[in-house]
Design an enzyme around this catalytic site. Structure first.
Site, PDB file in Angstrom:
ATOM      1  N   LYS A 102      44.356  53.363  61.978  1.00 42.79           N
ATOM      2  CA  LYS A 102      44.909  53.980  60.765  1.00 42.79           C
ATOM      3  C   LYS A 102      44.065  53.524  59.574  1.00 42.79           C
ATOM      4  CE  LYS A 102      49.616  54.879  59.086  1.00 42.79           C
ATOM      5  NZ  LYS A 102      50.978  54.336  59.082  1.00 42.79           N
TER       6      LYS A 102
HETATM    7  O1  G3P Z   1      53.936  54.529  57.834  1.00 44.54           O
HETATM    8  C1  G3P Z   1      53.787  55.212  56.640  1.00 44.54           C
HETATM    9  C2  G3P Z   1      55.034  55.835  56.052  1.00 44.54           C
HETATM   10  O2  G3P Z   1      55.781  56.441  57.054  1.00 44.54           O
HETATM   11  C3  G3P Z   1      55.816  54.963  55.123  1.00 44.54           C
HETATM   12  O3  G3P Z   1      57.091  55.442  54.841  1.00 44.54           O
HETATM   13  O4  G3P Z   1      59.373  55.192  53.896  1.00 44.54           O
HETATM   14  O5  G3P Z   1      57.617  53.473  53.338  1.00 44.54           O
HETATM   15  O6  G3P Z   1      57.510  55.764  52.387  1.00 44.54           O
HETATM   16  P1  G3P Z   1      57.926  54.956  53.546  1.00 44.54           P
END
Ligand code: G3P
Length: 233
Positions: A102
């Protein structure tokens, strides 16, 4: 028997992939037990939340995840320069064949994705907030692009517009890059992504569990069981 559905006439249509967005092994096991899990995404914040620190611990944790799930596991690099990303990404990819490196959506990241593509290492370009970012990541050969729906919604934008724009662009070409809808916060995000044709969604266990819930199901089941108990003593 009725006519086949529109989708069924095209039997090569893929299934929507479900990834879980966590580094918590118990939650990964729980989602895996449902039999619907296709992969896992992590990020440095999720690893920190589980208290995973230090190179050896991080690598051991990714290996543990790969042992639970037979599917792609996104492991994020910390470096922000090309050489560092390549060094880290190669080490991560060597851990297990299911590791997808990633990489953040920055110019050095695009250079690294191009390099990984040339060398057969699969990548997930993260922190995508615009169609242009998704386009250039696809051009560099990213296996996945991760548009962050929830974080766009957080700033009064519409994350689904981004999914729709990327879908429209990708459908004009044959990049081979999958749209991995990320920053999914709840079941309605999953439904909207499915309507728009996102290839993959990644979300917390609660978003996956939310898909299964309906009060009428609970009421209906309670009635069935009560009626069965009445007539069977
Ligand atoms: O892994 C990346 C993403 O899914 C993060 O999500 O909820 O922290 O905005 P969030």
């Amino acid at each position: 028997m009725g006519l086949p559905t529109f989708a069924a006439q095209f039997s090569n249509l893929p299934s929507m992939k479900f990834f879980i967005d966590t580094a918590n092994l118990d939650q990964i096991r729980e989602a895996q037990a449902l039999g619907i899990l296709d992969g896992v995404t992590t990020n440095p914040s999720l690893m920190a939340k589980e208290g995973i620190a230090g190179d050896d611990a991080v690598k051991a944790h990714y290996k543990a995840i790969c042992e639970i799930v037979d599917g792609d596991v996104s492991a994020e690099v910390i470096s922000t320069d090309f050489e560092g990303m390549v060094r880290e990404g190669e080490a991560l990819a060597a851990l297990h064949e299911n590791i997808v490196v990633k990489v953040p959506m920055i110019p050095e990241g695009i250079k690294a994705i191009s390099h990984f593509t040339e060398n057969g290492i699969r990548t997930n370009c993260t922190l995508i907030f615009s169609p242009g970012q998704a386009l250039i990541a696809a051009k560099a050969g990213a296996s996945y692009v991760s548009p962050f729906i929830g974080r766009l919604d957080d700033i009064s934008s519409d994350g689904m517009d981004l999914i729709e724009d990327i879908r429209n662009i990708f459908d004009n070409y044959d990049f081979g890059t999958e749209i991995l809808a990320a920053s999914v916060r709840g079941p309605m995000h999953v439904i909207e992504c499915a309507k728009l044709g996102a290839d993959v969604m990644t979300g917390p266990l609660s978003a996956i569990e939310g898909l299964m819930k309906h009060p009428l199901t609970d009421i209906g089941l309670a009635k069935f069981l009560a009626d069965h108990a009445k007539s069977n003593g």
